[in-house]
Design an enzyme around this catalytic site. Structure first.
Site, PDB file in Angstrom:
ATOM      1  N   ARG A 228      -1.576  -5.674  -8.320  1.00 43.47           N
ATOM      2  CA  ARG A 228      -0.436  -6.544  -8.023  1.00 43.47           C
ATOM      3  C   ARG A 228      -0.198  -7.549  -9.124  1.00 43.47           C
ATOM      4  O   ARG A 228       0.929  -7.937  -9.406  1.00 43.47           O
ATOM      5  CB  ARG A 228      -0.678  -7.304  -6.716  1.00 43.47           C
ATOM      6  CG  ARG A 228      -0.649  -6.439  -5.497  1.00 43.47           C
ATOM      7  CD  ARG A 228      -1.181  -7.156  -4.313  1.00 43.47           C
ATOM      8  NE  ARG A 228      -2.569  -7.536  -4.535  1.00 43.47           N
ATOM      9  CZ  ARG A 228      -3.377  -8.048  -3.605  1.00 43.47           C
ATOM     10  NH1 ARG A 228      -2.921  -8.255  -2.398  1.00 43.47           N
ATOM     11  NH2 ARG A 228      -4.626  -8.348  -3.881  1.00 43.47           N
TER      12      ARG A 228
ATOM     13  N   HIS B  57       0.846  -1.206   0.000  1.00 44.80           N
ATOM     14  CA  HIS B  57       0.000   0.000   0.000  1.00 44.80           C
ATOM     15  C   HIS B  57       0.882   1.257   0.000  1.00 44.80           C
ATOM     16  O   HIS B  57       0.606   2.206  -0.732  1.00 44.80           O
ATOM     17  CB  HIS B  57      -0.874   0.047   1.263  1.00 44.80           C
ATOM     18  CG  HIS B  57      -1.899  -1.046   1.354  1.00 44.80           C
ATOM     19  ND1 HIS B  57      -2.015  -1.868   2.452  1.00 44.80           N
ATOM     20  CD2 HIS B  57      -2.856  -1.456   0.492  1.00 44.80           C
ATOM     21  CE1 HIS B  57      -3.012  -2.714   2.269  1.00 44.80           C
ATOM     22  NE2 HIS B  57      -3.528  -2.495   1.087  1.00 44.80           N
TER      23      HIS B  57
ATOM     24  N   LYS C   7     -18.161  -6.447   8.414  1.00 44.16           N
ATOM     25  CA  LYS C   7     -16.912  -7.220   8.417  1.00 44.16           C
ATOM     26  C   LYS C   7     -15.949  -6.657   9.461  1.00 44.16           C
ATOM     27  O   LYS C   7     -15.326  -5.612   9.237  1.00 44.16           O
ATOM     28  CB  LYS C   7     -16.283  -7.150   7.011  1.00 44.16           C
ATOM     29  CG  LYS C   7     -15.190  -8.163   6.796  1.00 44.16           C
ATOM     30  CD  LYS C   7     -14.706  -8.090   5.367  1.00 44.16           C
ATOM     31  CE  LYS C   7     -13.327  -8.728   5.240  1.00 44.16           C
ATOM     32  NZ  LYS C   7     -12.636  -8.278   4.038  1.00 44.16           N
TER      33      LYS C   7
ATOM     34  N   SER D  18      -2.785  -7.849   2.891  1.00 46.31           N
ATOM     35  CA  SER D  18      -3.030  -7.694   4.321  1.00 46.31           C
ATOM     36  C   SER D  18      -3.416  -9.038   4.936  1.00 46.31           C
ATOM     37  O   SER D  18      -2.989  -9.361   6.049  1.00 46.31           O
ATOM     38  CB  SER D  18      -4.156  -6.687   4.562  1.00 46.31           C
ATOM     39  OG  SER D  18      -3.797  -5.434   4.078  1.00 46.31           O
TER      40      SER D  18
END
Ligand code: PNS
Length: 161
Positions: A90, A17, A41, A127
Site C-alpha cells: 500500500r 485485498h 491471536k 482490515s
C-alpha cells in the site's frame, strides 16, 4: 501451470485485498488465497468466516481458490508446490517488513515474492481500520465487499446490545 499464493489474515477481506487478488489472478493460472490460522491471536471473524467471506468476494474469479494454513508459509508452499507468494504493497511503510519477510522466505525455501502495488483508491485501506470504523457505527460500505459490510453491521448491532 503457474501457481501462486496470496497469504494474509483477512480479518476481514477488504476492497484492497480484492484489488490485489484480482490483479494477481490475471498473472497466474491458479491463485490460492490462504488465511493464516493464528491460535495466539483471536480475530473478529473466525477463520471459517473469513474464508466464507473471501469465497464470496472472489466468486467471479474462476482460477482463485480459498484455503487456510498454519505454521510457516514456506512449508505450506512447499507442500503444495507453490513457488510464488503475492503480497500487496500500500505504501513505503509496508515495504520494510514485507521485504524482510520476502528475503527470509527466499532464504528458507527459495520461494519468490511478487509485490503488487495497490490501486491508489484503496491504498489507505486496512482490515483494522475498517473494523474500528464499523464497530463505532461508521459507514464502510465503500471499503469492503457487500457481504463483509453486512457481517460488520451485524457485529456492531450485537455489541451495542
Ligand atoms: O495479513 P497479514 O497479517 O499482513 O499477513 C501476514 C502473513 C500471514 C503473510 C505472515 O504473518 C505469515 O506469513 N505468517 C505465517 C508464519 C511465517 O511463515 N512466518 C515467517 C515469515 S518470514
Amino acid at each position: 501451470m503457474r501457481r501462486a499464493v496470496c497469504p494474509g489474515s483477512f480479518d476481514p477481506v477488504t476492497n484492497g485485498h480484492v484489488d490485489v487478488i484480482s490483479r494477481a489472478a490475471t498473472l497466474y493460472d491458479e491463485l490460492v488465497v490462504a488465511v493464516l490460522v493464528n491460535p495466539g491471536k483471536a480475530g473478529l471473524f473466525t477463520v471459517e468466516e473469513r474464508m466464507e467471506l473471501l469465497r464470496e468476494a472472489v466468486t467471479d474469479l474462476p482460477n482463485v481458490t480459498v484455503d487456510s494454513f498454519s505454521g510457516l508459509l514456506v512449508d505450506y508452499c512447499r507442500a503444495r508446490e507453490i513457488p510464488v507468494i503475492v503480497k500487496g504493497l500500500r505504501a513505503v511503510s509496508d515495504f520494510e517488513y514485507e521485504l524482510q519477510m520476502a528475503q527470509m522466505n527466499r532464504e528458507l525455501a527459495a520461494i519468490e515474492t511478487l509485490f503488487v502495488p495497490t490501486a491508489p483508491q484503496v491504498g489507505h485501506l486496512s482490515s483494522s481500520l475498517v473494523k474500528q470504523i464499523a464497530t463505532f457505527g461508521g459507514d464502510v460500505s465503500r471499503l469492503v465487499p457487500k457481504a463483509v459490510n453486512d457481517r460488520l453491521a451485524e457485529h456492531a448491532r450485537r455489541s451495542q446490545k
